[in-house]
Design a protein around this motif. Structure first.
Motif, PDB file in Angstrom:
ATOM      1  N   MET A   1       0.845  -1.192   0.000  1.00  0.00           N
ATOM      2  CA  MET A   1       0.000   0.000   0.000  1.00  0.00           C
ATOM      3  C   MET A   1       0.881   1.242   0.000  1.00  0.00           C
ATOM      4  O   MET A   1       1.770   1.397   0.819  1.00  0.00           O
ATOM      5  CB  MET A   1      -0.882   0.010   1.259  1.00  0.00           C
ATOM      6  N   SER A   2       0.654   2.113  -0.952  1.00  0.00           N
ATOM      7  CA  SER A   2       1.353   3.390  -1.006  1.00  0.00           C
ATOM      8  C   SER A   2       0.324   4.472  -1.245  1.00  0.00           C
ATOM      9  O   SER A   2      -0.414   4.436  -2.230  1.00  0.00           O
ATOM     10  CB  SER A   2       2.394   3.384  -2.134  1.00  0.00           C
ATOM     11  N   ALA A   3       0.248   5.413  -0.339  1.00  0.00           N
ATOM     12  CA  ALA A   3      -0.841   6.392  -0.353  1.00  0.00           C
ATOM     13  C   ALA A   3      -0.850   7.242  -1.609  1.00  0.00           C
ATOM     14  O   ALA A   3       0.197   7.652  -2.115  1.00  0.00           O
ATOM     15  CB  ALA A   3      -0.737   7.287   0.873  1.00  0.00           C
ATOM     16  N   LYS A   4      -2.046   7.524  -2.083  1.00  0.00           N
ATOM     17  CA  LYS A   4      -2.234   8.545  -3.109  1.00  0.00           C
ATOM     18  C   LYS A   4      -2.274   9.895  -2.402  1.00  0.00           C
ATOM     19  O   LYS A   4      -3.004  10.072  -1.426  1.00  0.00           O
ATOM     20  CB  LYS A   4      -3.528   8.306  -3.876  1.00  0.00           C
ATOM     21  N   ILE A   5      -1.486  10.841  -2.890  1.00  0.00           N
ATOM     22  CA  ILE A   5      -1.383  12.154  -2.250  1.00  0.00           C
ATOM     23  C   ILE A   5      -2.243  13.150  -3.010  1.00  0.00           C
ATOM     24  O   ILE A   5      -2.053  13.371  -4.208  1.00  0.00           O
ATOM     25  CB  ILE A   5       0.075  12.627  -2.184  1.00  0.00           C
ATOM     26  N   ILE A   6      -3.208  13.729  -2.301  1.00  0.00           N
ATOM     27  CA  ILE A   6      -4.162  14.669  -2.901  1.00  0.00           C
ATOM     28  C   ILE A   6      -3.978  16.027  -2.242  1.00  0.00           C
ATOM     29  O   ILE A   6      -4.162  16.165  -1.025  1.00  0.00           O
ATOM     30  CB  ILE A   6      -5.610  14.187  -2.686  1.00  0.00           C
ATOM     31  N   ILE A 162       2.119  21.136  -3.658  1.00  0.00           N
ATOM     32  CA  ILE A 162       1.807  20.771  -5.047  1.00  0.00           C
ATOM     33  C   ILE A 162       2.856  19.810  -5.601  1.00  0.00           C
ATOM     34  O   ILE A 162       2.528  18.853  -6.312  1.00  0.00           O
ATOM     35  CB  ILE A 162       1.689  22.034  -5.911  1.00  0.00           C
ATOM     36  N   ALA A 163       4.107  20.024  -5.248  1.00  0.00           N
ATOM     37  CA  ALA A 163       5.170  19.142  -5.735  1.00  0.00           C
ATOM     38  C   ALA A 163       5.013  17.720  -5.196  1.00  0.00           C
ATOM     39  O   ALA A 163       5.444  16.759  -5.840  1.00  0.00           O
ATOM     40  CB  ALA A 163       6.541  19.699  -5.334  1.00  0.00           C
ATOM     41  N   ALA A 164       4.395  17.577  -4.035  1.00  0.00           N
ATOM     42  CA  ALA A 164       4.215  16.258  -3.426  1.00  0.00           C
ATOM     43  C   ALA A 164       3.017  15.503  -3.988  1.00  0.00           C
ATOM     44  O   ALA A 164       2.887  14.294  -3.785  1.00  0.00           O
ATOM     45  CB  ALA A 164       4.056  16.401  -1.915  1.00  0.00           C
ATOM     46  N   ALA A 165       2.139  16.195  -4.708  1.00  0.00           N
ATOM     47  CA  ALA A 165       0.826  15.649  -5.054  1.00  0.00           C
ATOM     48  C   ALA A 165       0.850  14.687  -6.232  1.00  0.00           C
ATOM     49  O   ALA A 165       1.562  14.893  -7.214  1.00  0.00           O
ATOM     50  CB  ALA A 165      -0.141  16.788  -5.352  1.00  0.00           C
ATOM     51  N   ASP A 166       0.026  13.646  -6.122  1.00  0.00           N
ATOM     52  CA  ASP A 166      -0.347  12.849  -7.283  1.00  0.00           C
ATOM     53  C   ASP A 166      -1.501  13.527  -8.011  1.00  0.00           C
ATOM     54  O   ASP A 166      -1.633  13.417  -9.225  1.00  0.00           O
ATOM     55  CB  ASP A 166      -0.809  11.450  -6.847  1.00  0.00           C
ATOM     56  N   TYR A 167      -2.349  14.210  -7.225  1.00  0.00           N
ATOM     57  CA  TYR A 167      -3.552  14.822  -7.784  1.00  0.00           C
ATOM     58  C   TYR A 167      -3.813  16.131  -7.058  1.00  0.00           C
ATOM     59  O   TYR A 167      -3.700  16.185  -5.826  1.00  0.00           O
ATOM     60  CB  TYR A 167      -4.749  13.884  -7.603  1.00  0.00           C
ATOM     61  N   SER A 198       7.965  15.994 -12.928  1.00  0.00           N
ATOM     62  CA  SER A 198       6.863  16.186 -11.983  1.00  0.00           C
ATOM     63  C   SER A 198       6.176  14.861 -11.656  1.00  0.00           C
ATOM     64  O   SER A 198       6.047  13.981 -12.505  1.00  0.00           O
ATOM     65  CB  SER A 198       5.839  17.157 -12.569  1.00  0.00           C
ATOM     66  N   ARG A 199       5.691  14.738 -10.419  1.00  0.00           N
ATOM     67  CA  ARG A 199       4.915  13.566 -10.010  1.00  0.00           C
ATOM     68  C   ARG A 199       3.426  13.759 -10.271  1.00  0.00           C
ATOM     69  O   ARG A 199       2.647  12.811 -10.153  1.00  0.00           O
ATOM     70  CB  ARG A 199       5.031  13.292  -8.509  1.00  0.00           C
ATOM     71  N   LEU A 200       3.027  14.982 -10.541  1.00  0.00           N
ATOM     72  CA  LEU A 200       1.611  15.316 -10.641  1.00  0.00           C
ATOM     73  C   LEU A 200       0.973  14.608 -11.840  1.00  0.00           C
ATOM     74  O   LEU A 200       1.394  14.789 -12.970  1.00  0.00           O
ATOM     75  CB  LEU A 200       1.444  16.826 -10.769  1.00  0.00           C
ATOM     76  N   LYS A 201      -0.058  13.800 -11.553  1.00  0.00           N
ATOM     77  CA  LYS A 201      -0.688  13.002 -12.601  1.00  0.00           C
ATOM     78  C   LYS A 201      -2.039  13.556 -13.035  1.00  0.00           C
ATOM     79  O   LYS A 201      -2.498  13.291 -14.151  1.00  0.00           O
ATOM     80  CB  LYS A 201      -0.880  11.560 -12.126  1.00  0.00           C
ATOM     81  N   GLY A 202      -2.734  14.276 -12.141  1.00  0.00           N
ATOM     82  CA  GLY A 202      -4.072  14.733 -12.492  1.00  0.00           C
ATOM     83  C   GLY A 202      -4.476  15.988 -11.748  1.00  0.00           C
ATOM     84  O   GLY A 202      -3.952  16.291 -10.673  1.00  0.00           O
TER      85      GLY A 202
END
Length: 282
Positions: A1-6, A162-167, A198-202
């Motif tokens: 399990m790896s958290a999605k960061i929002i 924002i830099a840490a976010a997936d979404y 960037s890690r940002l996907k959405g």
């Protein structure tokens, strides 16, 4: 399990960032998901909401809040700054009265980070990488990490969030001023998401405080035209129940579960899950 960061962000205040963060956290926890909330807003409203009304000026989190985690970068461990909340399955890293000092400390902390050898996770490549560094220590302990942010466009704490976010989820009060702000935030994040580093996907925009007026209809149509599929179908209606829930420090999707506003947050969560799953597939 790896958290999605929002990360929940918009530069305009009063658009519903904290209410959205707290209600999503509640719904996730109620579903049995493990959630970590991070309050990066110096106002500390999310901390207030999740703690049952503890003000950041009360001193209850003195020495064990977000600033203290950053301040001791060389030796702090994220788990030591996580506290339980009033919500089931939801933890948080609280804000404190010291949160504004993070922006001033980051330059010195970044210079400290450059003293580590190549390959050491503490040798960060930019001042925007600190929050992700801390969250990576605990990502495997959670299903979701929600970051609440301050209303600004020029802040190192916001850049970290924002830099840490997936979404990035942008709550937009359904009016012209918020629309302009939401479009700017969306544009910034959209450009960032195209950067290979960037890690940002959405990115998504959700309309909040929606009423049935003609101006609202016009704003909705403009958002559909400008944002396309980035605009959520779920909308959060204007409701007195929200103010009441904020005063009582309970999520409106609990206190007004069967009312339109409570059902709307539940719909938002379901749509968010679908969007996150699609990102995983891609």
């Amino acid at each position: 399990m790896s958290a999605k960061i929002i990360t929940i962000a918009i530069e305009k205040g009063g658009s519903g960032k904290t209410v959205t963060a707290s209600n999503l956290a509640y719904l996730m926890g109620d579903e049995g998901k493990k959630v970590l909330c991070v309050d990066t807003d110096p106002q500390g409203n999310l901390t207030f909401a999740l703690s049952g009304g503890n003000s950041i000026t009360s001193g209850i989190y003195h020495g064990k809040a977000l600033y203290d985690l950053f301040d001791g970068f060389r030796y702090t461990h994220t788990r030591d700054y996580i506290v339980e909340t009033e919500y089931e399955n939801v933890d948080m890293i609280p804000a404190s009265s010291q949160t504004p000092r993070i922006n001033k400390r980051l330059q010195d902390l970044y210079e400290d980070a450059q003293q580590f050898k190549d390959g050491d996770p503490k040798k960060l490549s930019s001042m925007g990488d600190f929050l992700l560094y801390f969250l990576n220590q605990v990502r495997d302990d959670y299903d979701y990490i929600i970051i609440d942010t301050q209303p600004t466009r020029d802040s190192q704490i916001l850049s970290n969030a924002i830099a840490a976010a997936d979404y990035v989820l942008i709550p937009m009060q359904c009016d012209a001023f918020s629309e302009d702000s939401a479009f700017r935030t969306y544009s910034i994040c959209s450009k960032l998401s195209k950067d290979p580093a960037s890690r940002l996907k959405g990115i998504g925009v959700v309309l909040t405080m929606v009423d049935k007026g003609a101006a609202t209809r016009e704003t909705r149509e403009e958002c559909k035209s400008e944002l396309g599929s980035a605009l959520f179908e779920a909308e959060i209606p204007m409701a007195l129940a929200v103010k009441s829930s904020v005063r009582k420090c309970v999520p409106v999707c609990y206190s007004a579960r069967t009312q339109p506003v409570g059902r709307s947050y539940a719909a938002l969560y379901e749509e968010l899950k679908e969007r996150l799953d699609k990102l995983e597939e891609n």
